[in-house]
Motif scaffolding. Structure first.
Motif, PDB file in Angstrom:
ATOM      1  N   UNK A 132       0.808  -1.212   0.000  1.00 23.74           N
ATOM      2  CA  UNK A 132       0.000   0.000   0.000  1.00 23.74           C
ATOM      3  C   UNK A 132       0.845   1.268   0.000  1.00 23.74           C
ATOM      4  N   UNK A 133       2.054   1.194   0.587  1.00 24.29           N
ATOM      5  CA  UNK A 133       2.866   2.397   0.756  1.00 24.29           C
ATOM      6  C   UNK A 133       3.790   2.707  -0.419  1.00 24.29           C
ATOM      7  N   UNK A 134       4.223   1.688  -1.138  1.00 22.01           N
ATOM      8  CA  UNK A 134       5.326   1.863  -2.092  1.00 22.01           C
ATOM      9  C   UNK A 134       5.119   3.023  -3.075  1.00 22.01           C
ATOM     10  N   UNK A 135       3.998   3.024  -3.777  1.00 21.21           N
ATOM     11  CA  UNK A 135       3.761   4.075  -4.776  1.00 21.21           C
ATOM     12  C   UNK A 135       3.565   5.446  -4.138  1.00 21.21           C
ATOM     13  N   UNK A 136       2.858   5.432  -2.998  1.00 16.89           N
ATOM     14  CA  UNK A 136       2.604   6.696  -2.309  1.00 16.89           C
ATOM     15  C   UNK A 136       3.884   7.343  -1.822  1.00 16.89           C
ATOM     16  N   UNK A 137       4.801   6.503  -1.324  1.00 17.18           N
ATOM     17  CA  UNK A 137       6.077   7.030  -0.841  1.00 17.18           C
ATOM     18  C   UNK A 137       6.838   7.655  -1.999  1.00 17.18           C
ATOM     19  N   UNK A 138       6.756   7.006  -3.138  1.00 17.79           N
ATOM     20  CA  UNK A 138       7.431   7.526  -4.309  1.00 17.79           C
ATOM     21  C   UNK A 138       6.913   8.924  -4.670  1.00 17.79           C
ATOM     22  N   UNK A 139       5.618   9.099  -4.476  1.00 17.42           N
ATOM     23  CA  UNK A 139       4.989  10.389  -4.807  1.00 17.42           C
ATOM     24  C   UNK A 139       5.224  11.464  -3.763  1.00 17.42           C
ATOM     25  N   UNK A 140       5.127  11.083  -2.490  1.00 14.46           N
ATOM     26  CA  UNK A 140       5.018  12.114  -1.446  1.00 14.46           C
ATOM     27  C   UNK A 140       6.148  12.158  -0.422  1.00 14.46           C
ATOM     28  N   UNK A 141       7.053  11.175  -0.432  1.00 19.57           N
ATOM     29  CA  UNK A 141       8.146  11.224   0.546  1.00 19.57           C
ATOM     30  C   UNK A 141       9.196  12.225   0.075  1.00 19.57           C
ATOM     31  N   UNK A 142       9.905  12.830   1.015  1.00 19.08           N
ATOM     32  CA  UNK A 142      10.956  13.789   0.652  1.00 19.08           C
ATOM     33  C   UNK A 142      12.118  13.040  -0.018  1.00 19.08           C
ATOM     34  N   UNK A 143      12.942  13.789  -0.729  1.00 15.24           N
ATOM     35  CA  UNK A 143      14.042  13.195  -1.498  1.00 15.24           C
ATOM     36  C   UNK A 143      15.026  12.449  -0.589  1.00 15.24           C
ATOM     37  N   UNK A 144      15.259  12.997   0.609  1.00 15.95           N
ATOM     38  CA  UNK A 144      16.206  12.370   1.542  1.00 15.95           C
ATOM     39  C   UNK A 144      15.709  10.971   1.934  1.00 15.95           C
ATOM     40  N   UNK A 145      14.410  10.868   2.167  1.00 19.14           N
ATOM     41  CA  UNK A 145      13.837   9.563   2.513  1.00 19.14           C
ATOM     42  C   UNK A 145      14.021   8.582   1.356  1.00 19.14           C
ATOM     43  N   UNK A 146      13.677   9.034   0.167  1.00 22.00           N
ATOM     44  CA  UNK A 146      13.701   8.107  -0.984  1.00 22.00           C
ATOM     45  C   UNK A 146      15.110   7.609  -1.266  1.00 22.00           C
ATOM     46  N   UNK A 147      16.072   8.527  -1.115  1.00 17.81           N
ATOM     47  CA  UNK A 147      17.462   8.146  -1.352  1.00 17.81           C
ATOM     48  C   UNK A 147      17.890   7.057  -0.351  1.00 17.81           C
ATOM     49  N   UNK A 148      17.594   7.281   0.934  1.00 15.90           N
ATOM     50  CA  UNK A 148      17.975   6.293   1.952  1.00 15.90           C
ATOM     51  C   UNK A 148      17.256   4.972   1.728  1.00 15.90           C
TER      52      UNK A 148
END
Ligand code: H2B
Ligand code: FE
Length: 317
Positions: free
Chosen positions: A77-93
């Motif tokens: 449920x989270x994967x696509x949403x995180x891609x859309x709305x998480x900050x860049x620092x989160x996505x990189x880590x």
């Protein structure tokens, strides 16, 4: 006279077991309340946390198929949403942690592997805890670049709901953020300020923590992105907080966004069982940190605390 506080990493052993609940006695409306197998597992994991000693390797948990399935359901449920709305620092880590710490939809990462990774990045570490700590004890841990983290997972009957922190929240929401230097420093800043602070100041720091580490937003280009773990681990609220749609007619409730200011956030009340009516937006994580530092310097405390990473001790002046 200043209240006692831990001066060395080893002294976190003295506060780690002062949980407000035992971590295993569930409220009657908890989804796992009538499930004896679940309750037995919670008791087992509470014991693992209670027996942990600061300089030992963090015990590896052999998660069951049910537990991994619950993790996978949240992941999906989270994967696509995180891609859309998480900050860049989160996505990189997060990308990096999939590679280095065993994150995957079919694999629950282990606290020791996350700690090994974070130590190389920012000097942060995880430490098992059985349940909720007081604000003071929990924030004191951050002074030692230590994040108290539960090891159990929510009940499988309601994979998208948890009344308390669990590994989906800690490992998906919090852990990747601690691999970012500014965020790690920001978190430790709150922790250092909490050492020996008055009860009033601890409450202000806890409310700042809530409006940032749990529900903070930061600006990226012309979008608002999430860096708070309460958002990063909640599929409904992540969308609610970040999606910039304004329905025609303007009847739908939209949250209020205020500029990140610790002096305001520290006095801003919040609900704990519903979506937040107010979010605080920082210009960047670096901006969140410098505003936090200015705020902690303004607090009335007779001393300043610093952390010596070489011997894991606090020195004050
Ligand atoms: N204890 C634990 N174990 N996990 C938390 O996330 C937590 C806590 N959050 N105690 C704290 C309180 C937070 O709500 C603030 C600092 O009060
Ligand atoms: Fe949290």
């Amino acid at each position: 006279d200043v209240v006692w506080f831990p001066r060395h990493l080893s002294e976190l052993d003295l506060i780690a077991n002062r949980t407000l609940d035992a971590g295993a006695d569930l409220e009657s409306d908890h989804p796992g309340f009538n499930d004896q197998v679940y309750r037995q597992r919670r008791a087992e994991l509470a014991t693992v946390a209670q027996e942990y000693v600061w300089d030992q390797p963090i015990p590896r948990i052999d998660y069951t198929k049910d537990e991994v399935d619950t993790w996978g359901a949240v992941w999906d449920r989270m994967e696509d949403l995180l891609d859309k709305h998480a900050c860049a620092e989160y996505k990189k880590s997060f990308v990096s942690m999939k590679e280095h710490c065993g994150y995957g939809r079919e694999r629950i990462p282990q606290q020791q592997d996350i700690t090994d990774y974070l130590l190389t990045k920012t000097g942060f570490r995880m430490r098992p805890v059985a349940g909720l700590l007081s604000s003071r004890d929990f924030l004191n841990g951050l002074a030692f670049r230590t994040f108290f983290s539960t090891q159990y997972i929510r009940h499988h009957s309601m994979p998208l709901y948890t009344p308390e922190p669990d590994i989906c929240h800690e490992l998906l929401g919090h852990a990747p953020m601690f691999a970012d230097q500014d965020f790690a420093d920001f978190s430790q800043e709150i922790g250092l300020a909490s050492l020996g602070a008055s009860d009033e100041d601890v409450q202000q720091l806890a409310w700042c923590y809530w409006h940032s580490v749990e529900f903070g937003l930061c600006r990226e280009g012309n979008e608002n992105k999430a860096y708070g773990a309460g958002l990063l681990s909640s599929f409904g609220e992540l969308e609610y907080a970040c999606a910039d749609y304004r329905p025609a007619g303007g009847t739908e409730d939209r949250p209020e966004i205020k500029p990140w200011d610790p002096a305001v956030a520290g006095k801003q009340e919040f609900p704990i069982t519903t979506y937040q009516p107010i979010y605080f937006l920082a210009d960047s994580l670096n901006d969140a940190k410098s505003k936090m530092r200015a705020f902690t310097e303004s607090l009335q405390k007779p001393f300043m605390s610093r952390y010596n990473e070489n011997d894991n001790s606090i020195w004050i002046d």
